[in-house]
Design a protein around this motif. Sequence first.
Motif, short mmCIF file in Angstrom:
data_model
loop_
_atom_site.label_atom_id
_atom_site.label_comp_id
_atom_site.label_asym_id
_atom_site.label_seq_id
_atom_site.Cartn_x
_atom_site.Cartn_y
_atom_site.Cartn_z
N PHE A 1 0.83 -1.20 0.00
CA PHE A 1 0.00 0.00 0.00
C PHE A 1 0.87 1.26 0.00
CE2 PHE A 1 -3.84 -2.11 2.34
CZ PHE A 1 -4.14 -2.81 1.18
N ASP A 2 0.46 2.25 -0.78
CA ASP A 2 1.20 3.50 -0.76
C ASP A 2 0.87 4.30 0.49
OD1 ASP A 2 -1.14 5.18 -1.23
OD2 ASP A 2 -1.06 4.51 -3.32
N THR A 3 1.63 5.34 0.72
CA THR A 3 1.49 6.11 1.97
C THR A 3 0.11 6.73 2.12
OG1 THR A 3 3.87 6.61 1.98
CG2 THR A 3 2.44 8.04 3.29
N LEU A 4 -0.43 7.29 1.06
CA LEU A 4 -1.74 7.93 1.15
C LEU A 4 -2.82 6.92 1.52
CD1 LEU A 4 -3.45 10.46 0.86
CD2 LEU A 4 -3.69 9.96 -1.58
N THR A 5 -2.76 5.74 0.92
CA THR A 5 -3.74 4.69 1.24
C THR A 5 -3.67 4.32 2.72
OG1 THR A 5 -3.69 3.77 -0.99
CG2 THR A 5 -4.47 2.32 0.76
N LEU A 6 -2.46 4.14 3.23
CA LEU A 6 -2.29 3.79 4.64
C LEU A 6 -2.78 4.91 5.55
CD1 LEU A 6 1.23 2.06 4.64
CD2 LEU A 6 -1.00 0.95 4.93
N LEU A 7 -2.53 6.15 5.17
CA LEU A 7 -2.98 7.28 5.99
C LEU A 7 -4.50 7.39 6.03
CD1 LEU A 7 -0.39 10.04 5.00
CD2 LEU A 7 -0.61 8.92 7.23
N ALA B 1 12.02 -3.65 6.72
CA ALA B 1 11.71 -2.27 6.34
C ALA B 1 10.24 -2.10 6.01
CB ALA B 1 12.57 -1.85 5.14
N ALA B 2 9.63 -3.09 5.35
CA ALA B 2 8.21 -3.01 5.00
C ALA B 2 7.35 -3.02 6.26
CB ALA B 2 7.83 -4.17 4.08
N LEU B 3 7.73 -3.86 7.22
CA LEU B 3 6.98 -3.93 8.48
C LEU B 3 7.07 -2.60 9.23
CD1 LEU B 3 6.86 -6.73 11.12
CD2 LEU B 3 7.73 -4.50 11.81
N VAL B 4 8.29 -2.08 9.38
CA VAL B 4 8.49 -0.84 10.13
C VAL B 4 7.74 0.31 9.47
CG1 VAL B 4 10.20 0.87 10.85
CG2 VAL B 4 10.69 -1.58 11.10
N ARG B 5 7.83 0.40 8.14
CA ARG B 5 7.12 1.47 7.41
C ARG B 5 5.63 1.40 7.67
NH1 ARG B 5 4.24 1.17 2.73
NH2 ARG B 5 3.90 3.15 1.61
N ILE C 1 4.75 2.40 11.38
CA ILE C 1 4.92 3.83 11.66
C ILE C 1 3.79 4.65 11.05
CG2 ILE C 1 6.32 5.86 11.14
CD1 ILE C 1 8.80 4.11 11.45
N ILE C 2 3.51 4.42 9.77
CA ILE C 2 2.46 5.21 9.10
C ILE C 2 1.09 4.94 9.72
CG2 ILE C 2 1.26 5.62 6.91
CD1 ILE C 2 3.90 4.92 5.50
N VAL C 3 0.79 3.69 9.98
CA VAL C 3 -0.52 3.33 10.54
C VAL C 3 -0.66 3.86 11.97
CG1 VAL C 3 -2.02 1.41 11.22
CG2 VAL C 3 -0.84 1.37 9.01
N THR C 4 0.43 3.84 12.74
CA THR C 4 0.38 4.42 14.10
C THR C 4 0.00 5.89 14.04
OG1 THR C 4 2.05 2.87 14.96
CG2 THR C 4 1.71 4.92 16.18
N ILE C 5 0.66 6.63 13.17
CA ILE C 5 0.37 8.07 13.03
C ILE C 5 -1.08 8.28 12.59
CG2 ILE C 5 0.92 10.14 11.68
CD1 ILE C 5 3.83 9.05 11.55
#
Length: 273
Positions: free
Chosen positions: A23-29, A103-107, A110-114
């Motif tokens: 998933f890209d960043t916008l989708t996760l946000l 790296a995929a897990l951490v990314r 982090i994004i989902v936490t925010i």
Amino acid sequence: MSTQTPSQITESVIQAGVRKSSFDTLTLLILGFMAGAFIAMGFLLDIRVTAQLPHEWAGFGNFLGAAVFPVGLILTVLAGGELLTGNMMYMATALFSRKIGVAALVRNWIIVTIANFIGAVFIAYFFGHYLGLAEGAFLAKSVAVAKAKVNADFMHAFVSGIGCNWLVCLGIWLGLSSKEVVGKILGMWFPVMAFVAMGFQHVVANMFIVPLGIFVGEVTWAQYFGNAIPVFLGNVVGGAVFVGIPYTLALLRKQDSSAATQESASVAPSKAA
């Protein structure tokens, strides 16, 4: 067939972890915001239902609040959302199965936490505080719950976090066992109801209730972060170490071993020839 076997559920969890890693960043946000808001709505509903019950109904009130709280997870799973606690299981299981990298897990986390934090605080401020849905006659209950969360010491918060996400991820797991909406709802409802009734700590739910206490001046941000760290770590252990990884070891390792044996057996005759 309307159900999945435990082995099929394990495969589904791994595949979901791989899909979430793409998933890209916008989708996760966006989906993370939705999930944080949904969990917060479930907690707000819990407060609205239980805060004004008579003291002698305390036991029943605890169950009643636990009974309505799962609406947050149900909305997340069925309507769509990226929930940190569920992703602790999904992503860790995919990593353990060597389908994704660290790296995929951490990314993702982090994004989902925010995003979960923004969604939960949005509900806490605009619905709980600005509209006053968790204040007035409901304020004493809101503050009492927030203070109970932050007053737990590190180890108690950590162990409570384990119990919470063990049950939350089992709820997600049971939801995956059914391909019917009713089956998914029932599968999720019982474990989530149990974690709330037992008072375990959920890092995303705390993103709603503790800031609510902060907005009325009864709790501090320092107390929030002091609670969030051990609960986060406990939730990781509950979802990854007590759900995803054990089932992968127990169920898929056996399948992989059987597949390897069959492959060896099929190759052996050709070598003899």
